[in-house]
Design an enzyme around this catalytic site. Structure first.
Site, PDB file in Angstrom:
ATOM      1  N   ASP A 114       0.905  -1.202   0.144  1.00  0.00           N
ATOM      2  CA  ASP A 114       0.031  -0.033  -0.055  1.00  0.00           C
ATOM      3  C   ASP A 114       0.838   1.305   0.016  1.00  0.00           C
ATOM      4  OD1 ASP A 114      -2.241  -1.471   0.023  1.00  0.00           O
ATOM      5  OD2 ASP A 114      -2.354  -1.117   2.224  1.00  0.00           O
ATOM      6  N   SER A 123       2.253  -4.904  -4.349  1.00  0.00           N
ATOM      7  CA  SER A 123       0.984  -5.454  -5.031  1.00  0.00           C
ATOM      8  C   SER A 123       0.524  -4.437  -5.984  1.00  0.00           C
ATOM      9  CB  SER A 123      -0.258  -5.631  -3.875  1.00  0.00           C
ATOM     10  OG  SER A 123      -1.451  -5.921  -4.612  1.00  0.00           O
ATOM     11  N   HIS A 162      -4.330  -0.143  -6.093  1.00  0.00           N
ATOM     12  CA  HIS A 162      -3.105   0.068  -5.769  1.00  0.00           C
ATOM     13  C   HIS A 162      -2.484   1.045  -6.874  1.00  0.00           C
ATOM     14  CE1 HIS A 162      -3.557  -3.716  -3.400  1.00  0.00           C
ATOM     15  NE2 HIS A 162      -2.905  -2.892  -2.339  1.00  0.00           N
TER      16      HIS A 162
END
Length: 458
Positions: free
Chosen positions: A206, A231, A236
């Site tokens: 994140d 990710s 994201h």
């Protein structure tokens, strides 16, 4: 080859390129007509996140599809090199998701090659319960013991002041996320890991592009730990639809991550390539016969967690846009922080840690106990106004059904101190988006609705 066949081959190559370019031109036209972002109108749904792309992603994807290599290939090589350079690590390994990246980063630390420092079943790994479950899942699934430490508000990261009290003679690692892009206390946590010879895994899923000040220079998160994960799920900072990565400076850990990712095999040859080391049939492994095909030697009990070149093709286009995405996220977060300052008597506003430059994933708020309304009241109101909200993931992961049996048996985990603030977040916190697709009109509408409800409770 005679002149005629040479001419035919050149003509065929020319026609192939001509068709290729025609297809790409049509894809560009298709994007402009059917995919280009529509202008926001008041009353439209304001999502907490979303994909931001243009024809470049679609062109790369089509180019990869026409090549039809499908598994990891040239786009993967380009993306891995670009991501490593951007973050500032020596290596990056593309995976099929951020959750898989977390699994691989953890499993690499269980390998026998690491000797006494390897994580064994029953060893402890310090983490938090106020986060996403796939930071904790690999620890539990392997049979190690997660040790949960409380977090602080409004930082929402692990309480570094009490972290040392969680260390025992069984502790082998610390596995933490930078919450919603806000870097944890890297100075203290990295120092503690060095003091007790602990591995540090940064869940950077994140926080791609967040920065911290270290030894007189700004560095990216993902460079502080022995391993870091990313990710590329659609909400994201960049997306491939699905996708993730593991980054490291350590060549041994890099080799272990690749082995666990690629079936557990010992060979480094890419799919479709053989004998790049020129020792395919000359080595001895385990109790196999001398010269057993290195392509089929397995040093670990691994997985197949690779991504495809189609995903990497999208990622290559996204990576170019990342600096602009981060700039927008920071601006949007700052806009909301300034606009909502006058309701700080009702909600606790987020704060960035001194010496950091977060790449914000969202704008996190905690409703005060005497606000006159609950977190759920605020969430339901915002959703009714077409403003999408999210809680801070699991809130307190220990309260979830996946821990029912472990709680009953009182085994398989440990709590260091209390989880007072973790429970507070579970009950009183929520967040809204700051993703690059938001406009000033959208942000203004969100701020107005949050302020209106906080002042009136309806």
């Amino acid at each position: 080859m005679n002149k005629k066949s040479e001419f035919d081959s050149c003509a065929e190559n020319y026609r192939q390129k001509q068709l290729h370019d025609e297809i790409l031109a049509k894809v560009g036209e298709y994007y402009q007509r059917f995919h280009k972002t529509q202008e926001y109108k008041k009353g439209d749904r304001i999502s907490y996140a979303g994909r931001i792309y243009n024809e470049e992603e679609m062109l790369n994807l089509t180019d990869a599809a026409l090549e039809f290599w499908l598994t990891q290939g040239r786009y993967t090589d380009t993306f891995e090199a670009g991501l490593a350079e951007y973050i500032g690590t020596a290596h990056a390994s593309l995976t099929n998701s951020g959750s898989s990246a977390n699994l691989l980063a953890f499993m690499a630390l269980t390998a026998e090659e690491l000797g006494e420092r390897r994580i064994r079943r029953g060893d402890e790994v310090i983490t938090v319960a106020a986060g996403f479950p796939t930071t904790v899942a690999p620890i539990v699934q392997y049979g190690a013991v997660p040790v949960f430490v409380d977090v602080t508000v409004p930082d929402y990261n692990i309480n570094s002041e009490t972290l040392e009290k969680a260390v025992s003679d069984k502790t082998k690692a610390v596995f933490l996320a930078h919450t919603l892009g806000n870097p944890f206390d890297i100075q203290k946590i990295k120092g503690l890991c060095e003091k007790y010879h602990l591995w540090l895994i940064e869940d950077n899923c994140d926080a791609l592009g967040s920065e911290y000040f270290w030894n007189g220079e700004w560095k990216k998160t993902g460079t502080a730990g022995n391993l870091a994960t990313c990710s590329f799920y659609p909400p994201h900072h960049i997306t491939m639809g699905e996708g993730g990565a593991v980054c490291t400076d350590n060549p041994v850990l890099h080799k272990l991550v690749r082995s666990f990712r690629d079936w557990g095999r010992d060979c480094w040859c890419r799919s479709g390539m053989d004998d790049t080391c020129k020792h395919r049939y000359t080595q001895q492994f385990g109790e196999l016969p001398l010269g057993y095909d290195h392509k089929y030697v397995y040093s670990h009990f691994g997985y197949n967690l690779k991504a495809t070149d189609l995903q990497a093709a999208i990622g290559c286009a996204q990576l170019k846009k990342l600096p602009g995405f981060i700039k927008a996220r920071r601006e949007h977060w700052t806009f909301l922080r300034n606009e909502l300052e006058d309701i700080s008597d009702r909600i606790i506003l987020p704060m960035e840690r001194e010496g950091t430059r977060p790449s914000w994933f969202g704008f996190l708020m905690t409703v005060k106990g005497d606000a006159g309304f609950s977190r759920n009241d605020l969430a339901e109101y915002l959703e009714s106004e077409n403003i999408q909200t999210r809680f801070l993931f699991a809130g307190n992961l220990l309260k979830h059904p996946c821990f029912d049996g472990m709680r009953r048996r009182k085994e398989g985990f440990r709590i260091a101190g209390s989880l007072e603030h973790t429970d507070r977040i579970m009950e009183q916190s929520l967040w809204v988006g700051v993703y690059p697709g938001m406009t000033t009109q959208m942000l203004t509408f969100m701020a107005e609705k949050i302020k209106a409800f906080c002042r009136t409770g309806r």
